[in-house]
Enzyme design. Structure first.
Site, mmCIF file in Angstrom:
data_model
loop_
_atom_site.group_PDB
_atom_site.id
_atom_site.type_symbol
_atom_site.label_atom_id
_atom_site.label_comp_id
_atom_site.label_asym_id
_atom_site.label_seq_id
_atom_site.Cartn_x
_atom_site.Cartn_y
_atom_site.Cartn_z
ATOM 1 N N LYS A 173 0.867 -1.183 0.000
ATOM 2 C CA LYS A 173 0.000 0.000 0.000
ATOM 3 C C LYS A 173 0.899 1.227 0.000
ATOM 4 O O LYS A 173 2.001 1.189 0.533
ATOM 5 C CB LYS A 173 -0.877 0.024 1.264
ATOM 6 C CG LYS A 173 -2.147 0.804 1.099
ATOM 7 C CD LYS A 173 -3.189 -0.037 0.376
ATOM 8 C CE LYS A 173 -4.576 0.472 0.517
ATOM 9 N NZ LYS A 173 -5.558 -0.578 0.172
HETATM 10 N N1 GLU Z 1 -7.315 -0.290 -3.223
HETATM 11 C C1 GLU Z 1 -8.007 -1.513 -3.505
HETATM 12 C C2 GLU Z 1 -8.012 -2.413 -2.279
HETATM 13 O O1 GLU Z 1 -7.849 -1.966 -1.181
HETATM 14 C C3 GLU Z 1 -7.500 -2.193 -4.767
HETATM 15 C C4 GLU Z 1 -6.055 -2.580 -4.752
HETATM 16 C C5 GLU Z 1 -5.553 -3.107 -6.089
HETATM 17 O O2 GLU Z 1 -6.352 -3.247 -7.000
HETATM 18 O O3 GLU Z 1 -4.356 -3.366 -6.187
HETATM 19 O O4 GLU Z 1 -8.250 -3.587 -2.364
#
Ligand code: GLU
Length: 413
Positions: free
Chosen positions: A103
Site C-alpha cells: 500500500k
Molecule cells: N485499493 C483496492 C483495495 O484496497 C485495490 C487494490 C488493487 O487493485 O491493487 O483492495
C-alpha cells in the site's frame, strides 16, 4: 502505534494462535519486507515550493509481486499504510490472486489542491518510488481519493522514464491505455455478490432488502447502483459531510445527481439528516460501511441493528466490536473477502496488459463472480467447521496459503 496497525496486529496474533501458526512464520508476517518514505517537493500554483511526504509499504511478497492501492489523505500515517499493506497480503491470498500485499500514499488533501498540483504530486511520487515498483515487482492501483486519472499520470511517468509504454505498471487505468472493462465497478460488484451469498444463507432475498451504505464514493455508490437496480431499498447513504435517511428507500440516480450539483446530500428532499455515526445504528437488513477504517467500535457495536454487516471499506470494525458482534450473532463479512473484487479485477487487468490481449466485460464479471463465490463458500465452510466468525476463517485460509509458500520456498541464504 495507531489504531489501524494495532487492529491488524491484534487480528494476526489471534488468528495465528487459533491456527497454531509456527512462531517463526508468525514473526515474519508481523514484519514488513520493505518500507520506503519519500520527499515530494512540488511547485505550487502560487510559485512557492511545498514538500509533501509519501510512502510505499511492501508487506510480504512470497506469493508474487506486491500489489495494492495508493491513498491520498491529509491524516494518512505510515502505520495506516502498514495495516493496509498487511490486509492486502491476506486479501490476495484468500481469493487466490498471485500477489503479495502493498500500500502507498501521500499525506495531502486533494480537495485543497488544483488539478496541476495533484498531477505534479502524482508524477513526483511515482518517480520517487520507481526503484521499488515495476510490472513484475509492485503494481499500484487506486484507493481512497485516487482514481483513473491519477493512474494515467503514474503510468505515463513510469513509461516516460522507461523509454517505452508500460501499461502493466498500474491497474485501475482508463480502458484506452490498457485498463480492463469492469474494473471501475469491480469492488462494488464484488460486494453485491458477497451480499447475495450472505443473504442466501439467511434465507433473505434482494427484493425489498433494506440497505444502509456509509460512504457513497467510488465503492459505496457502485454498490448502491447495483442494489437499486436489483430491487433493494437503499434506506440511508452518506458522504464525509454527513448523510440522509428515508425508510421508504432512496433512488440511486436521483441522489447521485443531487450530490453532483450540491457537493453533499444535505437537504435532499423527503429525507432525514443523519450523521456518519448515527447512520450505523439505523434499522436495516444489511449495513455496508464503505468509508474509512475504525467506524464500528466497542462503543457503538451494541447499538447496531443491522442483521448482516458487509465490510466495503478496509478495516471498518475494531477487534472489540468484532467480539461484541460475534456474541450478538450479527455476521460480519470481512473486508478481505467482501471488498476483494477490486484487486481481483486489478489482477485480470494486469494479466490482460502482460498478454496484450483484452477480454469482454462478461468474461471479466463472470470470472470475478466465480472467484468471489468460491472464496465465500470456502470461508463459510471453515467458519461452520471450526465454529468461528467469518473474519477468523477468512484470515486463517489466507495466512495458511502464505505460510505454506514461505515454508516451501525456504530461507535465503
Ligand atoms: N485499493 C483496492 C483495495 O484496497 C485495490 C487494490 C488493487 O487493485 O491493487 O483492495
Amino acid at each position: 502505534m495507531n489504531n489501524a496497525l494495532q487492529t491488524a496486529l491484534t487480528q494476526l496474533d489471534a488468528v495465528s494462535k487459533f491456527m497454531k501458526l509456527p512462531d517463526d512464520i508468525h514473526q515474519t508476517l508481523r514484519n514488513f519486507d520493505r518500507i520506503l518514505t519519500v520527499a515530494i517537493p512540488i511547485r505550487m500554483d502560487n510559485d512557492s515550493i511545498r514538500v509533501f511526504t509519501g510512502f510505499r509499504v511492501q508487506h510480504n511478497g512470497t506469493r508474487g509481486p506486491y500489489k495494492g492501492g495508493v491513498r491520498y489523505h491529509p491524516e494518512l500515517t505510515l502505520d495506516d499504510l502498514k495495516a493496509l499493506a498487511m490486509e492486502m497480503s491476506w486479501k490476495c491470498s484468500l481469493v487466490g490472486v498471485p500477489f503479495g500485499g502493498a500500500k502507498g500514499g501521500v499525506i495531502c488533501n486533494p480537495k485543497e489542491l488544483s488539478r496541476g498540483e495533484l498531477e505534479r504530486i502524482t508524477r513526483r511520487y511515482t518517480y520517487a518510488i520507481m526503484p521499488i515498483i515495476g510490472i513484475e515487482k509492485d503494481i499500484p492501483a487506486p484507493d481512497v481519493n485516487t482514481n483513473e486519472q491519477i493512474m494515467s499520470w503514474m503510468m505515463d511517468t513510469y513509461s516516460m522514464n522507461s523509454g517505452y509504454c508500460t501499461p502493466g505498471i498500474v491497474t485501475g487505468k482508463p480502458i484506452n491505455i490498457g485498463g480492463s472493462l469492469g474494473r471501475t465497478d469491480a469492488t462494488g460488484l464484488g460486494i453485491v455478490f458477497t451480499i447475495e451469498n450472505a443473504i442466501k444463507h439467511k434465507k433473505m432475498a434482494l427484493k425489498g432488502l433494506r440497505v444502509v451504505i456509509q460512504g457513497y464514493g467510488n465503492v459505496g455508490s457502485a454498490v448502491g447502483k447495483f442494489l437499486d437496480e436489483s430491487g433493494c431499498k437503499i434506506v440511508a447513504v452518506s458522504s464525509s459531510k454527513g448523510g440522509i435517511y428515508n425508510p421508504k428507500g432512496l433512488n440511486h440516480t436521483a441522489i447521485m445527481k443531487y450530490y453532483q450539483e450540491h457537493g453533499s446530500f444535505d437537504r435532499f428532499p423527503k429525507t432525514e439528516p443523519v450523521t456518519n455515526a448515527s447512520l450505523l445504528e439505523l434499522p436495516c437488513d444489511v449495513l455496508v460501511p464503505a468509508a474509512m477504517g475504525n467506524q464500528i467500535t466497542g462503543e457503538n457495536a451494541y447499538k447496531i441493528k443491522a442483521k448482516i454487516i458487509v465490510e466495503g471499506a478496509n478495516g471498518p470494525t475494531t477487534p472489540e466490536a468484532d467480539q461484541i458482534l460475534t456474541n450478538r450473532k450479527i455476521p460480519v463479512i470481512p473486508d478481505i473477502l467482501a471488498n476483494a473484487g477490486g484487486v481481483i479485477v486489478s489482477y485480470f487487468e494486469w494479466v490482460q496488459d502482460v498478454q496484450s490481449y483484452f477480454w469482454c466485460e462478461n468474461e471479466v464479471n463472470g470470472r470475478l463472480k466465480n472467484l468471489m463465490d468460491r472464496s465465500y463458500e470456502e470461508v463459510y465452510a471453515l467458519s461452520k467447521e471450526k465454529g468461528t466468525n467469518m473474519r477468523t476463517a477468512a484470515m486463517a485460509i489466507a495466512i495458511k496459503k502464505i505460510a505454506d509458500a514461505i515454508s516451501v520456498r525456504g530461507l535465503y541464504p
